[in-house]
Design an enzyme around this catalytic site. Structure first.
Site, PDB file in Angstrom:
ATOM      1  N   ASP A  70       0.829  -1.223   0.000  1.00  0.00           N
ATOM      2  CA  ASP A  70       0.000   0.000   0.000  1.00  0.00           C
ATOM      3  C   ASP A  70       0.858   1.265   0.000  1.00  0.00           C
ATOM      4  O   ASP A  70       0.512   2.253  -0.650  1.00  0.00           O
ATOM      5  CB  ASP A  70      -0.917   0.042   1.234  1.00  0.00           C
ATOM      6  CG  ASP A  70      -2.059  -0.947   1.127  1.00  0.00           C
ATOM      7  OD1 ASP A  70      -2.110  -1.701   0.129  1.00  0.00           O
ATOM      8  OD2 ASP A  70      -2.898  -1.002   2.063  1.00  0.00           O
ATOM      9  N   ARG A  95      15.813   0.982 -14.667  1.00  0.00           N
ATOM     10  CA  ARG A  95      14.689   0.168 -15.120  1.00  0.00           C
ATOM     11  C   ARG A  95      13.564   0.256 -14.093  1.00  0.00           C
ATOM     12  O   ARG A  95      13.771  -0.041 -12.921  1.00  0.00           O
ATOM     13  CB  ARG A  95      15.150  -1.300 -15.270  1.00  0.00           C
ATOM     14  CG  ARG A  95      14.017  -2.220 -15.620  1.00  0.00           C
ATOM     15  CD  ARG A  95      14.395  -3.695 -15.668  1.00  0.00           C
ATOM     16  NE  ARG A  95      13.145  -4.456 -15.735  1.00  0.00           N
ATOM     17  CZ  ARG A  95      13.011  -5.729 -15.507  1.00  0.00           C
ATOM     18  NH1 ARG A  95      14.057  -6.481 -15.228  1.00  0.00           N
ATOM     19  NH2 ARG A  95      11.829  -6.299 -15.573  1.00  0.00           N
ATOM     20  N   HIS A 140       4.842  -5.618 -14.979  1.00  0.00           N
ATOM     21  CA  HIS A 140       5.593  -6.367 -13.961  1.00  0.00           C
ATOM     22  C   HIS A 140       4.583  -6.869 -12.917  1.00  0.00           C
ATOM     23  O   HIS A 140       4.574  -6.414 -11.772  1.00  0.00           O
ATOM     24  CB  HIS A 140       6.667  -5.469 -13.332  1.00  0.00           C
ATOM     25  CG  HIS A 140       7.759  -6.198 -12.602  1.00  0.00           C
ATOM     26  ND1 HIS A 140       9.099  -6.052 -12.884  1.00  0.00           N
ATOM     27  CD2 HIS A 140       7.720  -7.091 -11.583  1.00  0.00           C
ATOM     28  CE1 HIS A 140       9.828  -6.810 -12.071  1.00  0.00           C
ATOM     29  NE2 HIS A 140       9.005  -7.451 -11.263  1.00  0.00           N
ATOM     30  N   GLU A 185       9.070 -11.779 -16.714  1.00  0.00           N
ATOM     31  CA  GLU A 185       9.002 -13.125 -16.142  1.00  0.00           C
ATOM     32  C   GLU A 185       7.647 -13.808 -16.230  1.00  0.00           C
ATOM     33  O   GLU A 185       6.946 -13.972 -15.224  1.00  0.00           O
ATOM     34  CB  GLU A 185       9.443 -13.089 -14.674  1.00  0.00           C
ATOM     35  CG  GLU A 185      10.868 -12.662 -14.492  1.00  0.00           C
ATOM     36  CD  GLU A 185      11.329 -12.742 -13.038  1.00  0.00           C
ATOM     37  OE1 GLU A 185      10.504 -13.069 -12.161  1.00  0.00           O
ATOM     38  OE2 GLU A 185      12.495 -12.480 -12.799  1.00  0.00           O
ATOM     39  N   ASN A 324      16.624 -12.385 -16.371  1.00  0.00           N
ATOM     40  CA  ASN A 324      16.965 -12.125 -14.978  1.00  0.00           C
ATOM     41  C   ASN A 324      17.616 -13.380 -14.415  1.00  0.00           C
ATOM     42  O   ASN A 324      17.090 -14.482 -14.604  1.00  0.00           O
ATOM     43  CB  ASN A 324      15.700 -11.839 -14.164  1.00  0.00           C
ATOM     44  CG  ASN A 324      14.897 -10.675 -14.736  1.00  0.00           C
ATOM     45  OD1 ASN A 324      15.441  -9.820 -15.434  1.00  0.00           O
ATOM     46  ND2 ASN A 324      13.605 -10.632 -14.435  1.00  0.00           N
ATOM     47  N   TYR A 326      19.106 -15.241 -10.919  1.00  0.00           N
ATOM     48  CA  TYR A 326      19.299 -15.233  -9.468  1.00  0.00           C
ATOM     49  C   TYR A 326      19.980 -16.495  -8.960  1.00  0.00           C
ATOM     50  O   TYR A 326      20.868 -16.440  -8.146  1.00  0.00           O
ATOM     51  CB  TYR A 326      17.954 -15.066  -8.731  1.00  0.00           C
ATOM     52  CG  TYR A 326      17.392 -13.676  -8.853  1.00  0.00           C
ATOM     53  CD1 TYR A 326      17.661 -12.705  -7.896  1.00  0.00           C
ATOM     54  CD2 TYR A 326      16.608 -13.321  -9.940  1.00  0.00           C
ATOM     55  CE1 TYR A 326      17.156 -11.414  -8.010  1.00  0.00           C
ATOM     56  CE2 TYR A 326      16.107 -12.031 -10.069  1.00  0.00           C
ATOM     57  CZ  TYR A 326      16.387 -11.076  -9.099  1.00  0.00           C
ATOM     58  OH  TYR A 326      15.899  -9.806  -9.223  1.00  0.00           O
ATOM     59  N   GLU A 396      18.043  -8.242 -14.582  1.00  0.00           N
ATOM     60  CA  GLU A 396      18.026  -8.309 -13.118  1.00  0.00           C
ATOM     61  C   GLU A 396      19.054  -9.331 -12.677  1.00  0.00           C
ATOM     62  O   GLU A 396      19.168 -10.405 -13.276  1.00  0.00           O
ATOM     63  CB  GLU A 396      16.676  -8.804 -12.569  1.00  0.00           C
ATOM     64  CG  GLU A 396      15.573  -7.817 -12.572  1.00  0.00           C
ATOM     65  CD  GLU A 396      14.270  -8.423 -12.030  1.00  0.00           C
ATOM     66  OE1 GLU A 396      14.310  -9.288 -11.132  1.00  0.00           O
ATOM     67  OE2 GLU A 396      13.209  -8.021 -12.531  1.00  0.00           O
TER      68      GLU A 396
HETATM   69  C1  BGC Z   1      11.405 -10.239  -9.801  1.00  0.00           C
HETATM   70  C2  BGC Z   1      11.392  -9.120  -8.770  1.00  0.00           C
HETATM   71  C3  BGC Z   1      11.709  -9.678  -7.399  1.00  0.00           C
HETATM   72  C4  BGC Z   1      13.045 -10.377  -7.452  1.00  0.00           C
HETATM   73  C5  BGC Z   1      13.522 -10.918  -6.121  1.00  0.00           C
HETATM   74  C6  BGC Z   1      12.597 -11.158  -9.642  1.00  0.00           C
HETATM   75  O1  BGC Z   1      12.410 -12.368 -10.254  1.00  0.00           O
HETATM   76  O2  BGC Z   1      11.336  -9.711 -11.100  1.00  0.00           O
HETATM   77  O3  BGC Z   1      10.147  -8.484  -8.803  1.00  0.00           O
HETATM   78  O4  BGC Z   1      11.695  -8.695  -6.417  1.00  0.00           O
HETATM   79  O5  BGC Z   1      12.923 -11.478  -8.324  1.00  0.00           O
HETATM   80  O6  BGC Z   1      12.674 -11.861  -5.585  1.00  0.00           O
END
Ligand code: BGC
Length: 490
Positions: A70, A95, A140, A185, A324, A326, A396
């Site tokens: 919020d 971005r 997004h 994504e 992206n 991770y 990302e």
């Molecule tokens: C997403 C983000 C998210 C990040 C970390 C990404 O895959 O695009 O919105 O905050 O992961 O969890």
């Protein structure tokens, strides 16, 4: 990169004697955010509810601690400070995403919000004044609730509604925005939402995953074609979809097929139709999922087929390859009778594949995040092997912690990923042209609000949402300034 540029880079690299450490000329650094995660002001002016507003207001299990976006970082009011941070870091681009319901309160293009339009106008103009390029994500994850009430991403008409929304967006901002992402994504939009139920709209329904997969691809393609035909000739920008990329490694040599199926299932399902020469679903996945449906007595194929016309519509709708990165996982075939726990994409169970952490990597919170920087280089190779030598952009890459200011672990991870990316460029010849750290600042982290990814700490207990640079912000700033990578450790 063109071959002449590669030659110049390598001469320069040899001169400085640090082949792997210098970024190619013109390589761009940025940082990223998304509307729901930072803007707040969820019901200010004529903005209406998105599916994340609805989910976090009404489904208590959706969030780990009952919080919601919020107010988030209150960037609706503090956008000037956001620009200041981007400037402090020396970013070439920032971005951010647009909130569909802030711009189009009805979800449909029949009404454009004046306040919504002005908000993004100010942000874009403010960035440009500081020499920072706006990189805009059109979607997004914050779908208008009014469209969800009509079936959201499972309603085939959504590709037309998205096309209309994108056309409005281009008409307002394409004169100043040159790099675009249509949709961030799809695997989160379709799989995390409908197979895990942990993302809005929070409905577990496997058939919906595949309806959504197809509709997301059609929506992206229609929006890309509008830009390509009506705006690219005027403004010469570029536009692509952005995928979430988990590198799946085979557990043992015998598991190579399981690993490849995992890659095709979680990413190929959203890329093959766009980037491959033949278009449509990845054949290995289509065949196996459809066999699954026959086995379970359905009269229709599990993956909704593309007509020839739809295949042509989607094929080739890219200007670069955005992704992206991770974490990575190991894949192996399930043992007879083994129960498969859902992990990342629940539907992969249908292929009889188990995904696990690397045995020698310690899981941190949440267990889905297993750091493995080498996975970045490996999957850059995979993309090039499958789809050729495309321009690649890492849209990302980020690391979460619980909020500390001296975040050496984040700096180490950033260094290690940038190093792998540089190896992909210098050793493998990949054309990676940009890198965007996630995230500029701590933001509202969907259903895991305790996690902090920011280069800047945000004090969520203060009404001012004070932003303060972490050690990693200084590190990134130096990397950008030197256009070269150095170790974060003395
Ligand atoms: C997403 C983000 C998210 C990040 C970390 C990404 O895959 O695009 O919105 O905050 O992961 O969890």
């Amino acid at each position: 990169m063109f071959s002449s540029q590669v030659a110049v880079v390598s001469i320069l690299l040899t001169l400085v004697g640090a082949e792997e450490l210098v970024f190619p000329p013109g390589f761009k650094f940025g940082a990223a955010s998304s509307a729901y995660q930072i803007e707040g002001a969820w019901n200010v002016s004529d903005k209406t509810e998105s599916i994340w507003d609805r989910a976090l207001h009404t489904l208590p299990w959706m969030s780990t601690d009952g919080t919601n976006g919020d107010v988030a970082c209150d960037s609706y009011h503090l956008w000037q400070r956001d620009i200041e941070m981007a400037e402090e870091l020396g970013l070439k681009f920032y971005r951010f995403s647009l909130s569909w319901t802030r711009l189009l309160p009805n979800g449909f293009a029949n009404k454009i919000s004046e306040d919504g339009k002005n908000y993004y106008d100010n942000l874009i103009n403010g960035l440009l004044e500081k020499g920072i390029e706006p990189l805009v994500t059109i979607y997004h994850w914050d779908l208008p609730q009014s469209l969800q009430d009509l079936g959201g991403w499972t309603n085939p008409l959504i590709s037309d509604w998205f096309e209309d929304y994108a056309r409005v967006v281009y008409s307002l901002y394409a004169d100043r925005v040159k790099t675009w992402i249509t949709i961030n994504e799809p695997v989160a939009i379709c799989d995390t939402a409908y197979s895990m139920g942990t993302f809005a709209p929070g409905i577990i329904h496997l058939e919906s995953v595949y309806l959504c997969s197809k509709n997301v691809l059609l929506a992206h393609a229609k929006a890309w074609r509008v830009y390509d035909e009506e705006y690219k000739p005027l403004y010469h920008g570029k536009l692509s979809i952005c995928n979430h990329w988990v590198w799946f490694e085979a557990h043992t040599e015998d598991d190579e097929e399981a690993a490849e199926l995992s890659r095709q299932y979680s990413v190929g399902r959203y890329t093959h139709a766009i980037y491959s020469n033949e278009g449509g679903w990845p054949p290995a996945i289509e065949e196996r999922l459809n066999a699954y449906n026959v086995l379970h007595g359905y009269s229709h194929p599990r993956l909704p087929p593309f007509t020839d016309e739809e295949k042509e519509l989607v094929k080739g709708t890219y200007d670069y390859y955005g992704f992206n990165y991770y974490f990575s996982l190991m894949a192996r075939r399930a043992l007879p009778g083994e129960t498969i726990t859902p992990h990342y994409v629940a539907g992969i169970r249908e292929l009889g594949i188990v995904m696990e952490a690397y045995p020698d990597l310690s899981p941190t919170l949440p267990p889905a995040f297993y750091k493995y920087p080498e996975g970045l280089r490996k999957h850059i190779s995979w993309i090039r092997e499958k789809y050729g030598d495309l321009e690649l952009m890492i849209a990302e890459n980020g690391f979460y912690s619980t909020g500390k200011m001296n975040d050496f672990d984040r700096m180490d991870y950033m260094h290690d990923c940038l190093e792998q990316m540089l190896l992909a460029i210098t050793e493998d010849g990949a054309n990676v042209t940009g890198y965007s750290y996630w995230s500029l600042m701590d933001s509202f982290e969907w259903n895991e609000s305790g996690l902090k990814f920011g280069l800047y700490h945000v004090d969520f207990n203060s009404t001012e949402r004070t932003r303060s640079a972490r050690a990693s912000a200084d590190y990134y700033k130096t990397v950008i300034k030197n256009h070269a990578l150095h170790s974060p450790r003395p």
